[in-house]
Scaffold this motif. Structure first.
Motif, PDB file in Angstrom:
ATOM      1  N   TYR A   8     -14.197  54.185  11.768  1.00 10.04           N
ATOM      2  CA  TYR A   8     -12.911  54.802  11.414  1.00 10.04           C
ATOM      3  C   TYR A   8     -13.105  55.885  10.349  1.00 10.04           C
ATOM      4  O   TYR A   8     -12.535  56.969  10.435  1.00 10.04           O
ATOM      5  N   LEU A   9     -13.921  55.565   9.341  1.00  6.15           N
ATOM      6  CA  LEU A   9     -14.149  56.508   8.246  1.00  6.15           C
ATOM      7  C   LEU A   9     -14.818  57.784   8.754  1.00  6.15           C
ATOM      8  O   LEU A   9     -14.465  58.890   8.341  1.00  6.15           O
ATOM      9  N   VAL A  10     -15.790  57.635   9.657  1.00  7.17           N
ATOM     10  CA  VAL A  10     -16.469  58.797  10.245  1.00  7.17           C
ATOM     11  C   VAL A  10     -15.476  59.646  11.031  1.00  7.17           C
ATOM     12  O   VAL A  10     -15.457  60.879  10.926  1.00  7.17           O
ATOM     13  N   SER A  11     -14.621  58.997  11.811  1.00  5.00           N
ATOM     14  CA  SER A  11     -13.632  59.717  12.635  1.00  5.00           C
ATOM     15  C   SER A  11     -12.624  60.460  11.762  1.00  5.00           C
ATOM     16  O   SER A  11     -12.249  61.601  12.069  1.00  5.00           O
ATOM     17  N   GLU A  12     -12.198  59.799  10.691  1.00  2.00           N
ATOM     18  CA  GLU A  12     -11.238  60.448   9.789  1.00  2.00           C
ATOM     19  C   GLU A  12     -11.882  61.640   9.066  1.00  2.00           C
ATOM     20  O   GLU A  12     -11.243  62.675   8.867  1.00  2.00           O
ATOM     21  N   TYR A  13     -13.175  61.491   8.709  1.00  2.00           N
ATOM     22  CA  TYR A  13     -13.880  62.621   8.088  1.00  2.00           C
ATOM     23  C   TYR A  13     -13.981  63.786   9.077  1.00  2.00           C
ATOM     24  O   TYR A  13     -13.764  64.949   8.715  1.00  2.00           O
ATOM     25  N   ALA A  14     -14.313  63.461  10.336  1.00  2.00           N
ATOM     26  CA  ALA A  14     -14.459  64.504  11.362  1.00  2.00           C
ATOM     27  C   ALA A  14     -13.150  65.279  11.543  1.00  2.00           C
ATOM     28  O   ALA A  14     -13.158  66.513  11.659  1.00  2.00           O
ATOM     29  N   GLN A  15     -12.025  64.554  11.562  1.00  2.00           N
ATOM     30  CA  GLN A  15     -10.724  65.220  11.719  1.00  2.00           C
ATOM     31  C   GLN A  15     -10.485  66.205  10.574  1.00  2.00           C
ATOM     32  O   GLN A  15     -10.062  67.347  10.803  1.00  2.00           O
ATOM     33  N   LYS A  16     -10.786  65.782   9.351  1.00  2.00           N
ATOM     34  CA  LYS A  16     -10.596  66.670   8.192  1.00  2.00           C
ATOM     35  C   LYS A  16     -11.548  67.859   8.259  1.00  2.00           C
ATOM     36  O   LYS A  16     -11.169  68.989   7.932  1.00  2.00           O
ATOM     37  N   TYR A  17     -12.781  67.615   8.699  1.00  2.00           N
ATOM     38  CA  TYR A  17     -13.775  68.675   8.802  1.00  2.00           C
ATOM     39  C   TYR A  17     -13.336  69.730   9.821  1.00  2.00           C
ATOM     40  O   TYR A  17     -13.374  70.934   9.540  1.00  2.00           O
ATOM     41  N   PHE A  18     -12.919  69.291  11.006  1.00  2.00           N
ATOM     42  CA  PHE A  18     -12.522  70.239  12.059  1.00  2.00           C
ATOM     43  C   PHE A  18     -11.293  71.046  11.635  1.00  2.00           C
ATOM     44  O   PHE A  18     -11.180  72.234  11.940  1.00  2.00           O
ATOM     45  N   SER A  19     -10.352  70.387  10.926  1.00  5.07           N
ATOM     46  CA  SER A  19      -9.174  71.105  10.419  1.00  5.07           C
ATOM     47  C   SER A  19      -9.577  72.137   9.368  1.00  5.07           C
ATOM     48  O   SER A  19      -9.061  73.260   9.339  1.00  5.07           O
ATOM     49  N   GLU A  20     -10.510  71.742   8.511  1.00  5.06           N
ATOM     50  CA  GLU A  20     -10.983  72.655   7.458  1.00  5.06           C
ATOM     51  C   GLU A  20     -11.662  73.885   8.070  1.00  5.06           C
ATOM     52  O   GLU A  20     -11.444  75.016   7.632  1.00  5.06           O
ATOM     53  N   VAL A  21     -12.473  73.668   9.096  1.00  9.51           N
ATOM     54  CA  VAL A  21     -13.141  74.784   9.792  1.00  9.51           C
ATOM     55  C   VAL A  21     -12.099  75.730  10.387  1.00  9.51           C
ATOM     56  O   VAL A  21     -12.214  76.957  10.290  1.00  9.51           O
ATOM     57  N   LEU A  22     -11.058  75.150  10.993  1.00 11.90           N
ATOM     58  CA  LEU A  22     -10.014  75.948  11.643  1.00 11.90           C
ATOM     59  C   LEU A  22      -9.287  76.849  10.649  1.00 11.90           C
ATOM     60  O   LEU A  22      -9.005  78.017  10.939  1.00 11.90           O
ATOM     61  N   TRP A  23      -8.987  76.307   9.475  1.00 11.33           N
ATOM     62  CA  TRP A  23      -8.158  77.035   8.514  1.00 11.33           C
ATOM     63  C   TRP A  23      -8.955  77.848   7.493  1.00 11.33           C
ATOM     64  O   TRP A  23      -8.463  78.852   6.969  1.00 11.33           O
ATOM     65  N   GLU A  24     -10.179  77.436   7.201  1.00 14.30           N
ATOM     66  CA  GLU A  24     -10.891  78.058   6.076  1.00 14.30           C
ATOM     67  C   GLU A  24     -12.145  78.847   6.444  1.00 14.30           C
ATOM     68  O   GLU A  24     -12.620  79.654   5.654  1.00 14.30           O
ATOM     69  N   ARG A  25     -12.721  78.608   7.628  1.00 12.20           N
ATOM     70  CA  ARG A  25     -13.915  79.363   8.033  1.00 12.20           C
ATOM     71  C   ARG A  25     -13.493  80.572   8.864  1.00 12.20           C
ATOM     72  O   ARG A  25     -12.558  80.482   9.675  1.00 12.20           O
TER      73      ARG A  25
END
Length: 657
Positions: A114-131
């Motif tokens: 669960y923790l890995v999946s939640e981290y992945a969701q935050k990572y993909f959102s961060e890439v979308l908005w900040e990269r």
């Protein structure tokens, strides 16, 4: 660790009926609420929620407890996760100390996923908005689909860079283990003997759709490719794992659950963007099967919230006839089905994007047909003037009607089918009966095949023996839970000697708290509860009642193991079980309790004393069976117990009167 003050505030603020109402459709039933069990497949409600006691009980599965216990059972939360979920729901600030590396290490495998999946969701959102690449590729795609910033953020949409291992390496640098990255399917690991382990991002170059549970936990992902690579699948889902079972998940259920219960209807679509576009337009009671064939588990997920499903099909859906099988599954669950198709070339995504909320509502209302009308209109087009095909169509429709468990609904649909297909009702009823007989015959045949040769099955009438001590010990726990901290008057009948030396009963009125009275009476007779669970609960209750000025059952339950929580909820909700039977409608009125609490306590303790004395007499009588032994002492002991039992019997009779 979460601070005690935070936990106390959560328990004081959280309303059980509100929290459970997010997951189960509840209906008022007197002072309580009832609904279908979220843990078993049932058609009659056996799930009870008591707002007064702040506990719930599922009589079909035997589970029960308080608000935290529900989240732990239903969402498989740990205790801290349940508290955090409630704190977030009620805007309570959490006071906690940082978890140590050792505590993180101790997290179980599923929690790590669960923790890995939640981290992945935050990572993909961060890439979308900040990269820059995320904004140029991923964000641009979502904007072209017509999604607003608010919608993109609400559904936590993201982007995975078109690089072989960018996400994997970042996750590893953050301390997440490759083992769990692989188990969740986020990373593909290739191991070849004698070579270095190779790691790849499964969703490389895809826009990301997190798939959430009903409580909002990230279970997996759907990823859409943006290039024209014909070798790659357009949509790619996370593989099956310990936390993601695609047959048991509906995309959008987290955002739709409250609207589904409120509107008492669920729109079922096929894809992620259909859900998101509908939601953005203002229709929130919509979920998707995410391109998979509809399953009974997915239907049951909706069934907890509403009995009504409207299936939405694309105007040019190629597999429309194959999709009809899903309708039969919905009918088998006892649900009401309507179907709506969009104009040719349109799907829920495009139609809701190109029309106003009012126009979409109006279209859905005007074009939704019950499944009989829809199936008939679809199949009649195929039959044209062919009588053989028409006969097959009629049988097909009647076969769907046979799936409905409700007999009244069956009859109404048969009448409707007769009018639409211009065929007599009697013929349709006969066909329905034939289908029923065939199903019964098939079931009997299956049972015979499964039965071993020469196996004889006998019907045994088993008369269950009542465990008196179990019932009385359970009653003691109930009295402590309900009235333990209340002060009552007790009419004690004390054993004393008269002038002649005979034992007599003398009345004495005392005032005490219920838990003190029970504890002292059991101590006096050196009685210990024999049931292990009751004994454990008893000592915890006495300790809690003795230490705290005001006893709160809801908070007390919060600190217990789940098996004890379930036992306590069974005790507290025993009376609510009878509400489910709706006896008043059958002109049967259960007798109300009319005795005082003090009288009830005295009666229970006395009855237990009498039972234990009779049990002891029986044990002693067995010892006298050996004629070679001198039994005079044993016989004297039996006589003493018989006299005591006689006096206690009189004492009990006076209490009862």
């Amino acid at each position: 660790m979460i601070s005690k003050s935070t936990i106390d505030q959560v328990y004081e603020t959280a309303r059980l009926e509100e929290v459970i109402g997010d997951f189960v459709q509840l209906k008022k039933s007197g002072t309580n609420f009832k609904g279908l069990s979220p843990f078993t497949d049932e058609r009659s409600p056996s799930f009870m929620v008591s707002p007064v006691k702040q506990i719930w009980k599922d009589f079909s599965s035997g589970k029960g407890g308080n608000v935290v216990a529900f989240l732990m059972e239903h969402e498989h939360f740990t205790y801290p996760e349940a508290i955090k979920y409630l704190a977030k729901k009620y805007n309570i600030e959490i006071e906690e100390t940082e978890r140590t590396d050792e505590q993180k290490e101790q997290a179980n495998e599923k929690e790590s996923m669960y923790l890995v999946s939640e981290y992945a969701q935050k990572y993909f959102s961060e890439v979308l908005w900040e990269r820059e690449l995320g904004k140029a590729i991923g964000l641009s795609y979502f904007k072209e689909r017509g999604f607003t910033d608010e919608t993109i953020k609400k559904f936590s949409l993201g982007y995975c860079l078109d690089q072989w291992d960018s996400f994997t390496n970042t996750a590893l640098d953050k301390g997440y283990k490759l083992e769990y990255l692989e188990k969740t399917g986020l990373t593909i690991v290739k191991k070849q003997e004698g070579q270095e382990v190779r790691k790849f991002d499964r969703f490389k170059g895809r826009v990301m759709f997190p798939i959430q549970s009903m409580s909002g936990r990230v279970l997996g992902f759907g990823g859409r490719i943006l290039t024209n690579d014909k070798k790659a699948a357009k949509y790619l889902n996370s593989p099956e794992s310990d936390i993601y079972h695609k047959s048991k998940v509906l995309y959008g259920i987290y955002h739709a659950k409250q609207a589904i219960a409120k509107e008492d209807n669920c729109y079922l679509v096929e894809g992620y963007t259909d859900v998101i576009q509908f939601h953005q337009r203002g229709i929130h009671n919509v979920v998707a099967s995410s391109g998979t064939a509809l399953t009974p588990d997915q239907i049951r997920l909706v069934n907890r919230l509403t009995k009504n499903i409207t299936v939405l099909f694309d105007g040019d859906a190629a597999g429309l006839r194959a999709s009809l099988r899903g309708i039969d599954l919905i009918l088998e669950q006892g649900m009401n089905v309507r179907v709506c198709t969009f104009p040719e070339g349109e799907d829920p995504d495009s139609f809701s994007k190109n029309n106003s909320l009012e126009e979409v509502h109006q279209y859905l209302e005007s074009n939704s047909k019950d499944f009989i009308q829809f199936k008939a209109s679809l199949l009649i087009k195929e039959t044209a003037n062919d009588p053989i095909k028409k006969a097959e169509t009629v049988r097909d429709i009647v076969n769907s009607i046979s799936k409905i468990p409700d007999r009244i609904k069956k009859e109404i649909y048969i009448q409707e089918c007769a009018q639409l297909m211009n065929i007599s009702e009697s013929v349709l009823f006969n066909t329905l009966a034939q289908i029923g007989k065939k199903e019964i015959a098939d079931e009997v045949k299956k049972q015979k095949e499964e039965q071993k040769p020469f196996q004889v099955v006998k019907n045994k009438v088993v008369q269950e023996k009542l465990d008196v001590q179990y019932v009385l010990e359970k009653k003691i726990i109930e009295l402590l839970l309900l009235y333990g901290d209340t002060t009552q008057q007790f009419d004690d009948l004390l054993l004393k000697e008269d002038d002649k030396g005979d034992l007599i009963l003398e009345k004495e009125t005392v005032e005490a708290r219920v838990f003190e009275k029970i504890y002292l009476d059991l101590q006096e007779d050196e009685i210990e509860l024999t049931n292990a669970k009751f004994r454990d609960i008893y000592y915890k209750l006495i300790e809690d009642l003795n230490e705290k000025e005001h006893f709160e059952a809801n908070k007390f339950i919060g600190g217990l193991d789940q098996d004890l929580v379930s036992e306590i909820s069974s005790i507290l909700m025993e009376e609510e079980k009878y509400i489910l039977h709706e006896w008043e409608r059958k002109e049967i009125y259960p007798k109300e309790k009319s005795v005082s609490i003090g009288q009830l306590v005295s009666e229970t303790i006395l009855t237990l004393r009498c039972y234990l004395i009779k049990k002891r007499i029986g044990e002693l009588q067995e010892k006298t069976q050996d004629p070679s032994l001198d039994n005079s002492e044993i016989l004297q002991e039996i006589m003493n117990y018989l006299n005591l039992n006689s006096l206690l019997g009189k004492k009990l009779a006076r209490v009862l009167s």
